[in-house]
Design a protein around this motif. Sequence first.
Motif, PDB file in Angstrom:
ATOM      1  N   ASN A  85       0.909  -1.163  -0.018  1.00  0.00           N
ATOM      2  CA  ASN A  85       0.077   0.203  -0.203  1.00  0.00           C
ATOM      3  C   ASN A  85       0.751   1.277   0.140  1.00  0.00           C
ATOM      4  O   ASN A  85       0.342   2.251   0.255  1.00  0.00           O
ATOM      5  N   PRO A 117       0.259  -6.025  -5.768  1.00  0.00           N
ATOM      6  CA  PRO A 117       1.643  -6.860  -5.773  1.00  0.00           C
ATOM      7  C   PRO A 117       1.410  -8.531  -5.440  1.00  0.00           C
ATOM      8  O   PRO A 117       0.252  -8.865  -4.915  1.00  0.00           O
ATOM      9  N   LEU A 118       2.237  -9.247  -5.929  1.00  0.00           N
ATOM     10  CA  LEU A 118       2.174 -10.673  -5.557  1.00  0.00           C
ATOM     11  C   LEU A 118       2.311 -10.874  -3.976  1.00  0.00           C
ATOM     12  O   LEU A 118       1.928 -11.975  -3.519  1.00  0.00           O
ATOM     13  N   GLY A 119       3.311 -10.286  -3.395  1.00  0.00           N
ATOM     14  CA  GLY A 119       3.455 -10.332  -2.016  1.00  0.00           C
ATOM     15  C   GLY A 119       4.922 -10.534  -1.721  1.00  0.00           C
ATOM     16  O   GLY A 119       5.585  -9.553  -1.531  1.00  0.00           O
ATOM     17  N   ASP A 175       5.193 -16.306  -1.983  1.00  0.00           N
ATOM     18  CA  ASP A 175       3.992 -16.098  -2.947  1.00  0.00           C
ATOM     19  C   ASP A 175       4.438 -16.742  -4.201  1.00  0.00           C
ATOM     20  O   ASP A 175       3.868 -17.319  -5.028  1.00  0.00           O
ATOM     21  N   THR A 219      -0.361  -9.336  -9.291  1.00  0.00           N
ATOM     22  CA  THR A 219      -1.465 -10.154  -9.531  1.00  0.00           C
ATOM     23  C   THR A 219      -2.829  -9.086  -9.376  1.00  0.00           C
ATOM     24  O   THR A 219      -2.711  -8.000  -9.268  1.00  0.00           O
ATOM     25  N   LYS A 267      -6.714  -8.673  -7.379  1.00  0.00           N
ATOM     26  CA  LYS A 267      -7.833  -9.086  -6.591  1.00  0.00           C
ATOM     27  C   LYS A 267      -9.149  -8.356  -7.035  1.00  0.00           C
ATOM     28  O   LYS A 267      -9.293  -7.270  -7.561  1.00  0.00           O
TER      29      LYS A 267
END
Lengths: 416, 416
Positions: free
Chosen positions: B21, B114-116, B198, B403, B405
């Motif tokens: 974020n 983001p993917l993480g 991830d 990715t 959501k």
Amino acid sequence: MSTEVTVLGQKAKKVAATLANLDSTAKNEALLRIADGLLANQERILAVNQAEVAKAKADGLKASLVERLMLNPDRIKAMVEGLREVVRLEDPVGTVEKMWRRPNGLEIGLLRVPLGVVAIIYEARPNVTVDAAALCLKTGNAVILRGGSEALQTNQVLVEVIRESLRKTTVPEDAVQLLASPEREAAVALMKMREYVDVLVPRGGAGLIKTVVSNALVPVIETGVGVCHTYVDASADLEQAIKIVVNAKTQRPSVCNALETLLVHQAIAAAFLPRCGEELRRAGTEIRGCPQTLLHLPWATAATEEDWATEYLDLILAVKVVPDFAAAVDHIAKYGSGHSECIITTDYATARKFLQVVDAAAVYVNASTRFTDGYEFGLGAELGISTQKLHARGPMGLSALTTTKYIIYGDGQIRQ
Amino acid sequence: MSTEVTVLGQKAKKVAATLANLDSTAKNEALLRIADGLLANQERILAVNQAEVAKAKADGLKASLVERLMLNPDRIKAMVEGLREVVRLEDPVGTVEKMWRRPNGLEIGLLRVPLGVVAIIYEARPNVTVDAAALCLKTGNAVILRGGSEALQTNQVLVEVIRESLRKTTVPEDAVQLLASPEREAAVALMKMREYVDVLVPRGGAGLIKTVVSNALVPVIETGVGVCHTYVDASADLEQAIKIVVNAKTQRPSVCNALETLLVHQAIAAAFLPRCGEELRRAGTEIRGCPQTLLHLPWATAATEEDWATEYLDLILAVKVVPDFAAAVDHIAKYGSGHSECIITTDYATARKFLQVVDAAAVYVNASTRFTDGYEFGLGAELGISTQKLHARGPMGLSALTTTKYIIYGDGQIRQ
């Protein structure tokens, strides 16, 4: 047995190139032929299925699983309707997503193409056999199906009918194949067949997903496990919150997008929990609560650590009172499965913050998590709901069964 | 050691939510700080690197690998330039790709996130350390880096400088971590850490990719192995064909998009091969040919079956004369690695057919395969070139590190 798997893989790979370049018209005609074939062979299919259901009952299979296994004219009709719906969906294959020209004159485009060979491992649900075959066919993929052993006879007759129908079309019948060997080793061989399988989609419960992830060498799209939360914020509209929570938990508790854990801000717990608890109890829901929940719902049982991580798929709800927004978000991060998470709030900033910080396939404000579904999202049919982050996340429509390739038009460009 | 890996994973997971974020401004400021940090610490970095290079030489490391390991002021400057380029790229995170309203009033959007936590395993190339950190940081991912052991000291000082620079910003320093344990078990533990990682991206040769695919339990994006073909059709413009083939093979033979096997239509072999062969020989290229090739190039050596499947990454070219288009396409399907494939032709239908039927990340007409590259395609920086079909295929720009959501705005919707 692993020879059987290899042969399936080779045949699938062999037809994949043909399938990739079929026009939508040819694929749609094949889907309609299959629909006709299922109707024309209804008696044959039901006879096989009835014998298999009888055997499953005699073997003591759980009633809920027998119920999934059973076919009848209505369910065949639903399969046929499903096929016709897939015909109406737009074919994503062949679309050039974008195309641009580089300073050196190269024109580069991104062409949507099938994945190639898709393997699907699923439980004893014959409708998945037809659904999955239809979605793969529409997207120009060859499919290798591996359903639960309790449905083997039914799956065999369904795939026979599908292949008989394909023989009347320009689509090669090896587009749809069933791995008939019931041995676990055959499934494991399928999971490892990197040479022929482009992607493996397990559809089923947590146990199946875990087995696939541990054994697979081919790329996997994980689906389905949903430990879904709804967080009722201090600012929630109580009527709305009750309506949504009861719907998310009780409208169809056996599915992955149903609510499993309710989180309640402590400031609203006294006003909300007794009323919501009463509605849930009336709908037959068992509640397992944290100590603070039990103060408001003395009839509930005490939740254990395990409850917070459980996907009940049943009329059971874990309930926890949290001190604030941050605690709710932390709980979801710790116990959620990345499926569907919801906040009920009337506060603008809180709603926005929840959408930002919660990491899941679908994040809701003020609606039931039961909407996480390809049809409800407007994607048309779905192959499943991905809870992983790579390639496809959330309900997987047709485009999740495709990939892209770069196409480059040159006129002699070389690199300096 | 697997404890070290777990701690890295936990720290990465912990900061991932913060990173997801961050505004682009904060991320860009951090990237510029790192660029400044590298310049300010140039002497310190070079001192460590020089000692490591000296040790590698003493240990008998191959000259080409020593060359990759070595840093100098120009290479540091290139790293700094790379960072500044990443600053200029558009941040894909936070974009709502589309948003639509359902008949029941639900508004559903697809938010890029983001993917993480991204793990990257690579060889002894210190520039990848900085590149990968920059791309992950720009896309709001936490990164765990695991470079080749020969470069461990250099990677450590680079990551120290990166983290020192981050301490002067709002970006948590655990955004960039190095797995310093040189043991193989540490890398394997990283590949299996589903709880915290991830996606895992291996960057390197076929051996590394194979190890990762065999051991990983986390999702993997395979990169890089390129057994690339160019097929010279009967209708090819000879001058253009020679120019492209020589460029694709010799301009930089050590990279994955370089040409490895040349396929020549038999009708043009006599006119094309002697001339093209001569140009290749002049550029120092060894040729390994099929029997028909040897008729035209008597100085070439005979190719074995193994040659068709080899990624030489060197000034060696396998050459095969094929009877027709179909044989060329079949050869590519059998031996290609799905990276970059090219046809040289003047025929409209043949060009179109090749683009349709060849299954690879990048399919070319009349241009050198050397263009398969994030910069050359106009994507900006790249993390590598994916040769798999899931998630990302071809050059991986910033969006490959993200990715989506679903975000759903409701006002009390429940499912009927």
